[in-house]
Design a protein around this motif. Structure first.
Motif, mmCIF file in Angstrom:
data_model
loop_
_atom_site.group_PDB
_atom_site.id
_atom_site.type_symbol
_atom_site.label_atom_id
_atom_site.label_comp_id
_atom_site.label_asym_id
_atom_site.label_seq_id
_atom_site.Cartn_x
_atom_site.Cartn_y
_atom_site.Cartn_z
ATOM 1 N N ALA A 289 -3.148 5.678 -14.085
ATOM 2 C CA ALA A 289 -3.902 4.700 -13.294
ATOM 3 C C ALA A 289 -3.827 5.018 -11.806
ATOM 4 O O ALA A 289 -4.798 4.828 -11.066
ATOM 5 N N MET A 290 -2.683 5.505 -11.351
ATOM 6 C CA MET A 290 -2.523 5.813 -9.930
ATOM 7 C C MET A 290 -3.424 6.967 -9.500
ATOM 8 O O MET A 290 -4.031 6.919 -8.430
ATOM 9 N N VAL A 291 -3.490 8.007 -10.315
ATOM 10 C CA VAL A 291 -4.301 9.163 -9.908
ATOM 11 C C VAL A 291 -5.800 8.874 -10.004
ATOM 12 O O VAL A 291 -6.603 9.581 -9.405
ATOM 13 N N ARG A 292 -6.172 7.814 -10.738
ATOM 14 C CA ARG A 292 -7.588 7.412 -10.797
ATOM 15 C C ARG A 292 -7.988 6.566 -9.597
ATOM 16 O O ARG A 292 -9.169 6.367 -9.331
ATOM 17 N N SER A 293 -6.994 6.026 -8.888
ATOM 18 C CA SER A 293 -7.239 5.066 -7.823
ATOM 19 C C SER A 293 -7.197 5.738 -6.448
ATOM 20 O O SER A 293 -6.295 6.522 -6.159
ATOM 21 N N GLU A 294 -8.163 5.396 -5.593
ATOM 22 C CA GLU A 294 -8.160 5.946 -4.237
ATOM 23 C C GLU A 294 -6.896 5.537 -3.492
ATOM 24 O O GLU A 294 -6.263 6.341 -2.796
ATOM 25 N N ARG A 295 -6.491 4.277 -3.644
ATOM 26 C CA ARG A 295 -5.260 3.798 -3.012
ATOM 27 C C ARG A 295 -4.045 4.559 -3.546
ATOM 28 O O ARG A 295 -3.164 4.977 -2.784
ATOM 29 N N GLY A 296 -4.004 4.768 -4.854
ATOM 30 C CA GLY A 296 -2.900 5.499 -5.454
ATOM 31 C C GLY A 296 -2.813 6.923 -4.926
ATOM 32 O O GLY A 296 -1.730 7.414 -4.584
ATOM 33 N N ARG A 297 -3.955 7.587 -4.842
ATOM 34 C CA ARG A 297 -3.966 8.968 -4.343
ATOM 35 C C ARG A 297 -3.527 9.033 -2.881
ATOM 36 O O ARG A 297 -2.832 9.970 -2.460
ATOM 37 N N THR A 298 -3.905 8.024 -2.098
ATOM 38 C CA THR A 298 -3.484 7.976 -0.693
ATOM 39 C C THR A 298 -1.966 7.883 -0.593
ATOM 40 O O THR A 298 -1.337 8.560 0.238
ATOM 41 N N LEU A 299 -1.368 7.059 -1.431
ATOM 42 C CA LEU A 299 0.086 6.912 -1.425
ATOM 43 C C LEU A 299 0.773 8.186 -1.903
ATOM 44 O O LEU A 299 1.759 8.638 -1.308
ATOM 45 N N LEU B 65 -2.396 15.041 -10.370
ATOM 46 C CA LEU B 65 -1.555 15.598 -9.307
ATOM 47 C C LEU B 65 -1.979 17.022 -8.974
ATOM 48 O O LEU B 65 -2.020 17.414 -7.799
ATOM 49 N N ALA B 66 -2.291 17.800 -9.999
ATOM 50 C CA ALA B 66 -2.745 19.176 -9.760
ATOM 51 C C ALA B 66 -3.995 19.187 -8.877
ATOM 52 O O ALA B 66 -4.110 19.984 -7.937
#
Length: 257
Positions: A178-188, A229-230
């Motif tokens: 879910a984090m890697v799908r989210s713009e906010r998650g990727r920013t973090l 992540l890759a």
């Protein structure tokens, strides 16, 4: 790890194995796929039963938890938590959750987390997976700068400044699909040094697939997080998988003194 030609094992640092319909079948599937999995629990009272289900599994370890959303109802299980702690290196799910606006409940959560950190700090060498929804500052304050173990911010959603402070204090972050799908998650994630990133699923709470046909994530689905992540790191998936595995080994081979 077996033969050199075999791929590096996947890592799921946070999965609620006991909340799936058939935990024993899931453990067998995890073993078949060779996915190192931390099976978190939400209360101390379920730890021993899950430990029996996990049995002698090579790739699954049972964590001792007391979820913050259950802290008010189950705070009396702290004594049981302390009794069971010597039976595992792994602790979770623990932490704080400030979705509640009731200050008395938040205070109980803080008291429970402080006690758990004290138990783990006294023991040394524990690996703790931590919930910090809307409470990241207080979680990072609670662990401080000299915790005698490793703590992992699971599905982190707090601020960048607090995240940097946590990493500076030695924390890791575990990333789910879910984090890697989210713009906010990727920013973090982009704020975290590559050598402090781990992977998780948080199954069955994270869902995989389209909204019309989504199913709960199982540890095998951690490959979605690795692929994300890759892409974020602009490297090959196998390189990302290797990096996560190295980080996992650094966590579990920590000096407990």
């Amino acid at each position: 790890m077996g033969q050199a030609s075999r791929p590096v094992a996947l890592i799921d640092m946070h999965c609620h194995v006991d909340l799936f319909p058939d935990p024993m079948a899931l453990v067998k599937e995890i073993e078949r796929h060779r996915i190192y999995t931390i099976a978190v629990t939400n209360t101390p009272s379920v730890f021993s039963r899950l430990r029996e289900i996990v049995g002698g599994a090579q790739f699954v370890r049972t964590a001792l938890g007391l979820h913050p959303e259950l802290a008010v109802e189950r705070h009396r299980e702290l004594a049981l938590f302390e009794t069971l702690l010597p039976h595992t290196r792994y602790v979770g799910e623990v932490g704080l959750d400030y979705q509640t606006s009731v200050e008395a409940d938040r205070s109980t959560q803080r008291r429970v987390l402080t006690a758990i950190i004290d138990y783990c700090d006294a023991a040394g060498g524990k690996i703790v997976t931590v919930h910090s929804r809307r409470a990241a500052d207080d979680v990072v304050d609670a662990f401080g700068e000299r915790f005698r173990g490793k703590y992992i911010l699971h599905w982190y959603s707090g601020g960048v400044r607090t995240l940097r402070r946590a990493v500076g204090n030695g924390a890791y972050i575990s990333v789910n699909p879910a984090m890697v799908r989210s713009e906010r998650g990727r920013t973090l994630i982009a704020e975290v040094p590559r050598d402090r990133v781990l992977t998780e699923t948080d199954g069955p709470f994270v869902m995989i697939g389209t909204s019309a046909a989504a199913i709960p994530a199982t540890p095998f689905d951690v490959h979605h997080a690795v692929a994300g992540l890759a892409a974020l790191w602009a490297i090959d998936v196998e390189e990302a998988r290797d990096a996560i595995y190295r980080n996992f080994k650094a966590v579990i081979h920590q000096d407990s003194q």
